[in-house]
Design a protein around this motif. Structure first.
Motif, PDB file in Angstrom:
ATOM      1  N   SER A  56       0.847  -1.188   0.000  1.00 57.82           N
ATOM      2  CA  SER A  56       0.000   0.000   0.000  1.00 57.82           C
ATOM      3  C   SER A  56       0.884   1.239   0.000  1.00 57.82           C
ATOM      4  N   VAL A  57       0.350   2.328  -0.539  1.00 57.50           N
ATOM      5  CA  VAL A  57       1.040   3.611  -0.493  1.00 57.50           C
ATOM      6  C   VAL A  57       0.030   4.683  -0.110  1.00 57.50           C
ATOM      7  N   PRO A  58       0.396   5.693   0.677  1.00 57.01           N
ATOM      8  CA  PRO A  58       1.747   5.866   1.203  1.00 57.01           C
ATOM      9  C   PRO A  58       2.058   4.825   2.282  1.00 57.01           C
ATOM     10  N   ARG A  59       3.326   4.580   2.486  1.00 62.99           N
ATOM     11  CA  ARG A  59       3.774   3.570   3.450  1.00 62.99           C
ATOM     12  C   ARG A  59       5.050   4.059   4.116  1.00 62.99           C
ATOM     13  N   MET A  60       5.201   3.758   5.372  1.00 56.40           N
ATOM     14  CA  MET A  60       6.369   4.206   6.119  1.00 56.40           C
ATOM     15  C   MET A  60       6.957   3.022   6.876  1.00 56.40           C
ATOM     16  N   ASP A  69      12.999   1.535  11.212  1.00 60.62           N
ATOM     17  CA  ASP A  69      13.898   0.581  11.879  1.00 60.62           C
ATOM     18  C   ASP A  69      13.508  -0.879  11.652  1.00 60.62           C
ATOM     19  N   GLY A  70      12.898  -1.179  10.562  1.00 64.46           N
ATOM     20  CA  GLY A  70      12.534  -2.558  10.262  1.00 64.46           C
ATOM     21  C   GLY A  70      11.488  -3.124  11.197  1.00 64.46           C
ATOM     22  N   GLY A  71      10.845  -2.259  12.006  1.00 68.50           N
ATOM     23  CA  GLY A  71       9.892  -2.765  12.978  1.00 68.50           C
ATOM     24  C   GLY A  71       8.525  -2.115  12.927  1.00 68.50           C
ATOM     25  N   TRP A  72       8.464  -0.872  12.514  1.00 66.35           N
ATOM     26  CA  TRP A  72       7.176  -0.189  12.403  1.00 66.35           C
ATOM     27  C   TRP A  72       6.842  -0.079  10.938  1.00 66.35           C
ATOM     28  N   ASP A  73       5.621  -0.465  10.593  1.00 65.23           N
ATOM     29  CA  ASP A  73       5.247  -0.613   9.199  1.00 65.23           C
ATOM     30  C   ASP A  73       3.813  -0.137   9.037  1.00 65.23           C
ATOM     31  N   GLY A  74       3.638   1.058   8.456  1.00 67.57           N
ATOM     32  CA  GLY A  74       2.268   1.536   8.325  1.00 67.57           C
ATOM     33  C   GLY A  74       2.149   2.805   7.513  1.00 67.57           C
ATOM     34  N   ASN A  75       0.969   3.401   7.589  1.00 69.42           N
ATOM     35  CA  ASN A  75       0.697   4.644   6.886  1.00 69.42           C
ATOM     36  C   ASN A  75       1.304   5.793   7.677  1.00 69.42           C
ATOM     37  N   ALA A  76       2.081   6.623   7.004  1.00 68.65           N
ATOM     38  CA  ALA A  76       2.764   7.727   7.675  1.00 68.65           C
ATOM     39  C   ALA A  76       1.795   8.652   8.409  1.00 68.65           C
ATOM     40  N   ALA A  77       0.544   8.724   7.970  1.00 70.07           N
ATOM     41  CA  ALA A  77      -0.436   9.592   8.622  1.00 70.07           C
ATOM     42  C   ALA A  77      -0.728   9.133  10.051  1.00 70.07           C
ATOM     43  N   SER A  78      -0.460   7.863  10.360  1.00 70.72           N
ATOM     44  CA  SER A  78      -0.711   7.363  11.712  1.00 70.72           C
ATOM     45  C   SER A  78       0.549   7.357  12.580  1.00 70.72           C
ATOM     46  N   LEU A 105       5.419   7.696  18.866  1.00 66.80           N
ATOM     47  CA  LEU A 105       6.165   6.677  18.124  1.00 66.80           C
ATOM     48  C   LEU A 105       7.541   7.197  17.721  1.00 66.80           C
ATOM     49  N   TYR A 106       7.596   8.459  17.296  1.00 64.72           N
ATOM     50  CA  TYR A 106       8.888   9.055  16.957  1.00 64.72           C
ATOM     51  C   TYR A 106       9.818   9.007  18.173  1.00 64.72           C
ATOM     52  N   ASP A 107       9.309   9.449  19.328  1.00 64.35           N
ATOM     53  CA  ASP A 107      10.118   9.452  20.550  1.00 64.35           C
ATOM     54  C   ASP A 107      10.577   8.051  20.908  1.00 64.35           C
ATOM     55  N   GLN A 108       9.701   7.062  20.743  1.00 63.64           N
ATOM     56  CA  GLN A 108      10.041   5.668  21.049  1.00 63.64           C
ATOM     57  C   GLN A 108      11.209   5.187  20.180  1.00 63.64           C
ATOM     58  N   PHE A 109      11.149   5.435  18.884  1.00 65.24           N
ATOM     59  CA  PHE A 109      12.220   4.986  17.996  1.00 65.24           C
ATOM     60  C   PHE A 109      13.472   5.843  18.157  1.00 65.24           C
ATOM     61  N   ASN A 110      13.293   7.124  18.425  1.00 68.38           N
ATOM     62  CA  ASN A 110      14.435   8.008  18.610  1.00 68.38           C
ATOM     63  C   ASN A 110      15.228   7.640  19.871  1.00 68.38           C
ATOM     64  N   ALA A 111      14.571   7.066  20.861  1.00 65.02           N
ATOM     65  CA  ALA A 111      15.229   6.692  22.112  1.00 65.02           C
ATOM     66  C   ALA A 111      16.070   5.421  21.969  1.00 65.02           C
ATOM     67  N   LYS A 112      15.842   4.660  20.902  1.00 68.24           N
ATOM     68  CA  LYS A 112      16.616   3.437  20.700  1.00 68.24           C
ATOM     69  C   LYS A 112      18.037   3.803  20.276  1.00 68.24           C
ATOM     70  N   PRO A 113      19.024   3.237  20.935  1.00 69.51           N
ATOM     71  CA  PRO A 113      20.402   3.578  20.564  1.00 69.51           C
ATOM     72  C   PRO A 113      20.796   2.956  19.221  1.00 69.51           C
TER      73      PRO A 113
END
Length: 185
Positions: free
Chosen positions: A26-30, A33-42, A47-55
Motif C-alpha cells: 500500500s502507499v503511502p507507506r512508512m 527501523d525494520g519494525g514499524w510498518d504503516g501509513n505515515a499519517a498514523s 512513536l517518533y520518541d520511542q524509535f528516537n530513544a533506541k540507541p
C-alpha cells in the motif's frame, strides 16, 4: 511504485525490488527501523520518541560530491560501536532528489519529496564483512547519470529510466545520498 493505477513515472526496478523485499502492498507507506510498518499519517510524536530513544550501534559519516553535474560520489565511513558478527550485513546508498514536480498525476499531489533516483551499488546493496567494535570501515560508491532528462509516461517496466542512456533528474543541485546498513536476514 508502479501502482496504484499506472504508478509513479519515476518508479524504477530498484524501487520495485525494495518494495518486494519489504512486502509493501500500500502507499503511502512508512517503515521505521525494520519494525514499524504503516501509513505515515498514523505515525505519532510518541512513536517518533520511542524509535528516537533506541540507541544506534553504528555511526555512519561521510562526504558526497557531485562532479560535472552527473557523477555522484559517496565516501562513507562506518564506525561500529559494538561487534557485528553477522555475515548478512549490506550497505545501501540511495541517491534521492529533494523535491520533484514533473511526476504529478491525477490524485491531487503536486510535489514529491526525497524521490529515489538510484541505489548504489544496486538494490541488493554492498555486502559487508562482520565488523569489529571501534574498527572503522571505509567504502566509496559512485554513479554517473548519463544522457538527457526523460519524464517516463508511467511506472510500468517499459517506461523505467535506462540509467546507462538517460536520467530523470529534475534539479541537479537538489540531490542527496541516504546511507544505511541492514542485516539482510
Amino acid at each position: 511504485v508502479n501502482w496504484p493505477g499506472t504508478g509513479d513515472p519515476y518508479c524504477t526496478q530498484e524501487v520495485r525490488d525494495r518494495v518486494s523485499f519489504y512486502g509493501i502492498n500500500s502507499v503511502p507507506r512508512m517503515e521505521v527501523d525494520g519494525g514499524w510498518d504503516g501509513n505515515a499519517a498514523s505515525f505519532t510524536n510518541a512513536l517518533y520518541d520511542q524509535f528516537n530513544a533506541k540507541p544506534s550501534f553504528l555511526e555512519i559519516t561521510g562526504a558526497v560530491s557531485l562532479t560535472w553535474k552527473n557523477k555522484v560520489t559517496a565516501d562513507i565511513t562506518l564506525n561500529p560501536l559494538v561487534n557485528f558478527a553477522s555475515n548478512n550485513l549490506k550497505l545501501f546508498a540511495v541517491i534521492t532528489e529533494g523535491t520533484t514536480f514533473f511526476n504529478k498525476k491525477s490524485n491531487g499531489e503536486k510535489e514529491f519529496e526525497d524521490v529515489t533516483k538510484k541505489m548504489m551499488p544496486s538494490s541488493t546493496g554492498m555486502a559487508l564483512s562482520p565488523m569489529t567494535k571501534s574498527t572503522s570501515v571505509s567504502k566509496s560508491l559512485n554513479f554517473t547519470f548519463n544522457g538527457n532528462f526523460r519524464l517516463p509516461l508511467d511506472g510500468s517496466t517499459a517506461q523505467h529510466i535506462n540509467n546507462s542512456t538517460e536520467n530523470s533528474i529534475e534539479t541537479w543541485d537538489d540531490l542527496s545520498v541516504v546511507v544505511f546498513v541492514q542485516d539482510a536476514v
